[in-house]
Design a protein around this motif. Structure first.
Motif, PDB file in Angstrom:
ATOM      1  N   ALA A 111     -10.377  35.187  31.641  1.00 45.84           N
ATOM      2  CA  ALA A 111      -9.055  34.589  31.445  1.00 45.84           C
ATOM      3  C   ALA A 111      -9.160  33.258  30.708  1.00 45.84           C
ATOM      4  CB  ALA A 111      -8.362  34.395  32.793  1.00 45.84           C
ATOM      5  N   ASN A 112     -10.226  32.518  30.955  1.00 41.10           N
ATOM      6  CA  ASN A 112     -10.441  31.228  30.299  1.00 41.10           C
ATOM      7  C   ASN A 112     -10.879  31.399  28.845  1.00 41.10           C
ATOM      8  OD1 ASN A 112     -10.606  28.321  30.361  1.00 41.10           O
ATOM      9  ND2 ASN A 112     -12.828  28.557  30.433  1.00 41.10           N
ATOM     10  N   ASN A 113     -11.695  32.411  28.590  1.00 37.86           N
ATOM     11  CA  ASN A 113     -12.213  32.713  27.246  1.00 37.86           C
ATOM     12  C   ASN A 113     -12.873  31.512  26.580  1.00 37.86           C
ATOM     13  OD1 ASN A 113     -12.889  34.283  25.030  1.00 37.86           O
ATOM     14  ND2 ASN A 113     -10.917  34.018  24.042  1.00 37.86           N
ATOM     15  N   ASP A 114     -13.743  30.861  27.311  1.00 34.11           N
ATOM     16  CA  ASP A 114     -14.537  29.762  26.748  1.00 34.11           C
ATOM     17  C   ASP A 114     -15.491  30.343  25.711  1.00 34.11           C
ATOM     18  OD1 ASP A 114     -16.730  27.853  26.410  1.00 34.11           O
ATOM     19  OD2 ASP A 114     -15.966  26.845  28.194  1.00 34.11           O
ATOM     20  N   PRO A 115     -15.620  29.714  24.550  1.00 31.21           N
ATOM     21  CA  PRO A 115     -16.507  30.260  23.515  1.00 31.21           C
ATOM     22  C   PRO A 115     -17.976  30.286  23.931  1.00 31.21           C
ATOM     23  CG  PRO A 115     -15.644  28.123  22.850  1.00 31.21           C
ATOM     24  CD  PRO A 115     -14.927  28.513  24.104  1.00 31.21           C
ATOM     25  N   SER A 116     -18.357  29.547  24.960  1.00 33.53           N
ATOM     26  CA  SER A 116     -19.755  29.579  25.402  1.00 33.53           C
ATOM     27  C   SER A 116     -19.956  30.520  26.596  1.00 33.53           C
ATOM     28  CB  SER A 116     -20.231  28.170  25.758  1.00 33.53           C
ATOM     29  OG  SER A 116     -19.506  27.675  26.863  1.00 33.53           O
ATOM     30  N   ARG A 179     -26.994  24.350  29.690  1.00 33.33           N
ATOM     31  CA  ARG A 179     -27.343  25.771  29.759  1.00 33.33           C
ATOM     32  C   ARG A 179     -26.188  26.683  29.343  1.00 33.33           C
ATOM     33  NH1 ARG A 179     -30.517  25.951  35.275  1.00 33.33           N
ATOM     34  NH2 ARG A 179     -29.003  27.570  35.627  1.00 33.33           N
ATOM     35  N   PHE A 180     -25.165  26.102  28.692  1.00 28.46           N
ATOM     36  CA  PHE A 180     -24.119  26.924  28.114  1.00 28.46           C
ATOM     37  C   PHE A 180     -24.691  27.641  26.904  1.00 28.46           C
ATOM     38  CE2 PHE A 180     -21.024  23.741  29.918  1.00 28.46           C
ATOM     39  CZ  PHE A 180     -20.466  24.621  30.831  1.00 28.46           C
TER      40      PHE A 180
END
Length: 191
Positions: A111-116, A179-180
């Motif tokens: 739901a957040n869809n963080d690019p990392s 560590r992303f």
């Protein structure tokens, strides 16, 4: 942080009703949302915790052979379920650190869809389906851009259905301090 109300519904219908307030925001594992609130980058008037909704947890194999993972299933639970889709379990086992794996959820991450984030790679590589309270969204239609998805206001991810490949693997190049993933690649081979 600042004052806000928190609702802890026990059914998906109650959660959807609580999210009708335009300033309400769903809370899954909170691994991104809580730091965002602390930094005052978001200011919802109410949080709707999905933690007490049993229908959103669990892992099973569907009638079509797809691996069905409830949205509130933690990364640790996905990592520990190696019986059907070892590539997905391996990916989940390398997300963050133990604290993140034991609180963070697959639905919250998507739901957040963080690019990392790691999960978008496996969702796209396998052509997974994202089931919400309102519809089924194909992987190719779900991700709209950085931190942007096809979810409508008040729409909640209920489950992710993964077609299970014959062979698969995930590798990421991580930023050493956080560590992303700077780059993450998931490959899958189907019969």
């Amino acid at each position: 942080m600042y004052e806000f109300d928190i609702a802890t519904p026990t059914t998906l219908a109650d959660a959807i009703a609580a999210l009708t307030d335009e300033d309400a925001q769903a809370l899954a594992g909170g691994q991104t949302l809580i730091p965002t609130l602390k930094a005052r980058l978001a200011a919802p008037t109410a949080l709707v915790s999905l933690a007490k909704i049993p229908a959103l947890r669990g892992i099973c194999v569907g009638d079509d052979g797809a691996l069905c993972v409830g949205a509130m299933t933690t990364h640790a639970a996905v990592a520990n379920d190696t019986r059907t889709f070892a590539g997905l379990a391996g990916l989940a086992g390398h997300i963050g650190d133990p604290a993140v794996r034991n609180r963070g959820t697959i639905g919250g991450s998507l739901a957040n869809n963080d690019p990392s984030a790691c999960y978008p790679a496996v969702v796209l590589a396998t052509g997974a389906r994202i089931l919400t309270n309102a519809r089924t969204i194909a992987a190719d239609d779900y991700f709209q851009g950085m931190f942007t998805t096809a979810l409508d206001d008040g729409e909640i991810i209920a489950e992710v259905q993964f077609p299970v490949p014959v062979a698969s693997a995930y590798e990421k190049f991580v930023q050493p301090a956080s560590r992303f993933a700077l780059v993450g690649v998931f490959v899958a081979r189907f019969a």
